[in-house]
Design a protein around this motif. Structure first.
Motif, PDB file in Angstrom:
ATOM      1  N   LEU A  67      29.558  32.127 -15.826  1.00  0.00           N
ATOM      2  CA  LEU A  67      28.706  32.339 -14.776  1.00  0.00           C
ATOM      3  C   LEU A  67      28.463  34.026 -14.595  1.00  0.00           C
ATOM      4  O   LEU A  67      29.142  34.615 -15.413  1.00  0.00           O
ATOM      5  CB  LEU A  67      29.525  31.975 -13.384  1.00  0.00           C
ATOM      6  N   LEU A  68      27.356  34.352 -13.730  1.00  0.00           N
ATOM      7  CA  LEU A  68      26.880  35.626 -13.771  1.00  0.00           C
ATOM      8  C   LEU A  68      28.092  36.514 -13.363  1.00  0.00           C
ATOM      9  O   LEU A  68      27.980  37.717 -13.443  1.00  0.00           O
ATOM     10  CB  LEU A  68      25.652  35.862 -13.143  1.00  0.00           C
ATOM     11  N   ASP A  69      28.895  36.074 -12.532  1.00  0.00           N
ATOM     12  CA  ASP A  69      30.003  36.846 -11.897  1.00  0.00           C
ATOM     13  C   ASP A  69      31.293  37.013 -12.542  1.00  0.00           C
ATOM     14  O   ASP A  69      32.086  37.547 -12.248  1.00  0.00           O
ATOM     15  CB  ASP A  69      30.395  36.193 -10.459  1.00  0.00           C
ATOM     16  N   VAL A 117      26.313  24.279  -9.914  1.00  0.00           N
ATOM     17  CA  VAL A 117      26.036  25.452 -10.834  1.00  0.00           C
ATOM     18  C   VAL A 117      24.359  25.685 -10.681  1.00  0.00           C
ATOM     19  O   VAL A 117      23.497  24.698 -10.882  1.00  0.00           O
ATOM     20  CB  VAL A 117      26.561  24.991 -12.322  1.00  0.00           C
ATOM     21  N   ALA A 118      23.964  26.971 -10.699  1.00  0.00           N
ATOM     22  CA  ALA A 118      22.631  27.270 -10.630  1.00  0.00           C
ATOM     23  C   ALA A 118      22.315  27.962 -11.982  1.00  0.00           C
ATOM     24  O   ALA A 118      22.991  28.923 -12.238  1.00  0.00           O
ATOM     25  CB  ALA A 118      22.338  28.071  -9.325  1.00  0.00           C
ATOM     26  N   LEU A 119      21.270  27.496 -12.778  1.00  0.00           N
ATOM     27  CA  LEU A 119      20.989  27.837 -14.084  1.00  0.00           C
ATOM     28  C   LEU A 119      19.781  28.432 -14.053  1.00  0.00           C
ATOM     29  O   LEU A 119      18.751  28.181 -14.077  1.00  0.00           O
ATOM     30  CB  LEU A 119      20.838  26.578 -14.928  1.00  0.00           C
ATOM     31  N   SER A 120      19.812  30.056 -14.140  1.00  0.00           N
ATOM     32  CA  SER A 120      18.690  30.995 -14.094  1.00  0.00           C
ATOM     33  C   SER A 120      18.088  30.712 -15.686  1.00  0.00           C
ATOM     34  O   SER A 120      18.921  30.848 -16.670  1.00  0.00           O
ATOM     35  CB  SER A 120      19.279  32.292 -13.794  1.00  0.00           C
ATOM     36  N   ILE A 121      16.718  30.718 -15.617  1.00  0.00           N
ATOM     37  CA  ILE A 121      16.055  30.690 -16.927  1.00  0.00           C
ATOM     38  C   ILE A 121      15.452  32.222 -17.406  1.00  0.00           C
ATOM     39  O   ILE A 121      14.681  32.313 -18.073  1.00  0.00           O
ATOM     40  CB  ILE A 121      15.243  29.544 -17.202  1.00  0.00           C
ATOM     41  N   ALA A 141      26.207  30.736 -10.025  1.00  0.00           N
ATOM     42  CA  ALA A 141      24.988  30.925 -10.798  1.00  0.00           C
ATOM     43  C   ALA A 141      25.276  31.221 -12.356  1.00  0.00           C
ATOM     44  O   ALA A 141      26.127  32.409 -12.514  1.00  0.00           O
ATOM     45  CB  ALA A 141      24.041  31.682 -10.428  1.00  0.00           C
ATOM     46  N   GLY A 142      24.841  30.873 -13.302  1.00  0.00           N
ATOM     47  CA  GLY A 142      24.816  31.211 -14.482  1.00  0.00           C
ATOM     48  C   GLY A 142      23.749  31.419 -15.318  1.00  0.00           C
ATOM     49  O   GLY A 142      22.571  30.905 -14.717  1.00  0.00           O
ATOM     50  N   TRP A 143      23.624  31.857 -16.401  1.00  0.00           N
ATOM     51  CA  TRP A 143      22.474  32.407 -17.272  1.00  0.00           C
ATOM     52  C   TRP A 143      22.257  31.375 -18.300  1.00  0.00           C
ATOM     53  O   TRP A 143      23.178  31.228 -19.229  1.00  0.00           O
ATOM     54  CB  TRP A 143      22.097  33.745 -17.705  1.00  0.00           C
TER      55      TRP A 143
END
Length: 190
Positions: A67-69, A117-121, A141-143
Motif C-alpha cells: 500500500l501507499l503507506d 483496498v482502494a486501487l489508484s491507477i 490505498a495502493g498503486w
C-alpha cells in the motif's frame, strides 16, 4: 506567346512557395505522428482492451499489494470478511465525487469487519499519495502499477466498485460514479 506581367510572375512564385511550405509541413507532421503512434500503448488503448466487470457470484481473488503507506494488503487476512475493492484516480472527476462517500463507508464499517483496498491507477504513486493527503482520506490505498494490473486487470470504466462477500463471491460490481446513498447502501450488504 502570352506575356506575363512582373506582378503575375511574383504571384506565381509566392503561390508555389506556399504550396512547397505546406507540403513540407505536412510531411514533417506525418513523420512526427507516425513516430508518436509507434510509442507504447496509451491509457485509452489499454482501457479499450480492459475486461468487463466480473459477474456477480464469481470468486474475486485480489493479489498481495504494498500500500501507499508502506503496509501490505494481504488477501489471506481478508478471508471470511467482506472486501471492498475501489479503483480510482486522482484525475477522475467522478472518483472525486465518489471518494468522500467511500471514505465515510470505510470509517463506519471497518468495525463490522469490512476490509478495503482502494486501487489508484495514477501514472505515478506520488500523485495518489499527494491526493490522498490533500483530501484527508484514510481508506487503505495502493498503486496498481501496470505490472500488478497484469495479475488483477482493472475492468473497463472508472471508478470501479466491487464488493466481495464473506464467502469470497462477488456481491456488487459497479462501473461509474455511485451516488452517496448508493455507497451508503453497501453497508446493508456487509
Amino acid at each position: 506567346m502570352k506575356h506575363i506581367t512582373p506582378a503575375a510572375a511574383d504571384l506565381y512564385v509566392a503561390s508555389a512557395r506556399r504550396r512547397w511550405l505546406l507540403g513540407t509541413a505536412a510531411a514533417l507532421a506525418t513523420a512526427h505522428w507516425a513516430g508518436a503512434l509507434a510509442q507504447p500503448v496509451s491509457a485509452a488503448a489499454e482501457e479499450a482492451k480492459a475486461p468487463p466487470l466480473p459477474s456477480l457470484g464469481s470468486v474475486l481473488d485480489v493479489p498481495r499489494l504494498t500500500l501507499l503507506d508502506g503496509s501490505v494488503f494481504d488477501p489471506a487476512r481478508t478471508q471470511g470478511q467482506p472486501l471492498l475493492v475501489y479503483w480510482w484516480s486522482s484525475t477522475c472527476p467522478f472518483c472525486a465525487l465518489q471518494s468522500p462517500s467511500m471514505d465515510k463507508l470505510w470509517q463506519s464499517q471497518k468495525g463490522r469487519g469490512l476490509q478495503m483496498v482502494a486501487l489508484s491507477i495514477d501514472k505515478k504513486p506520488e500523485d495518489a499519495v499527494a491526493y490522498l493527503k490533500k483530501k484527508g482520506y484514510s481508506f487503505p490505498a495502493g498503486w496498481a502499477s501496470p505490472e500488478w494490473r497484469k495479475a488483477f486487470p482493472k475492468p473497463k470504466g472508472l471508478p470501479i466498485t466491487l464488493l466481495r462477500g464473506r464467502d469470497g463471491k462477488l456481491l456488487l460490481a459497479e462501473k461509474g460514479q455511485m451516488f452517496a446513498e448508493d455507497v451508503e447502501a453497501i453497508a446493508g450488504l456487509i
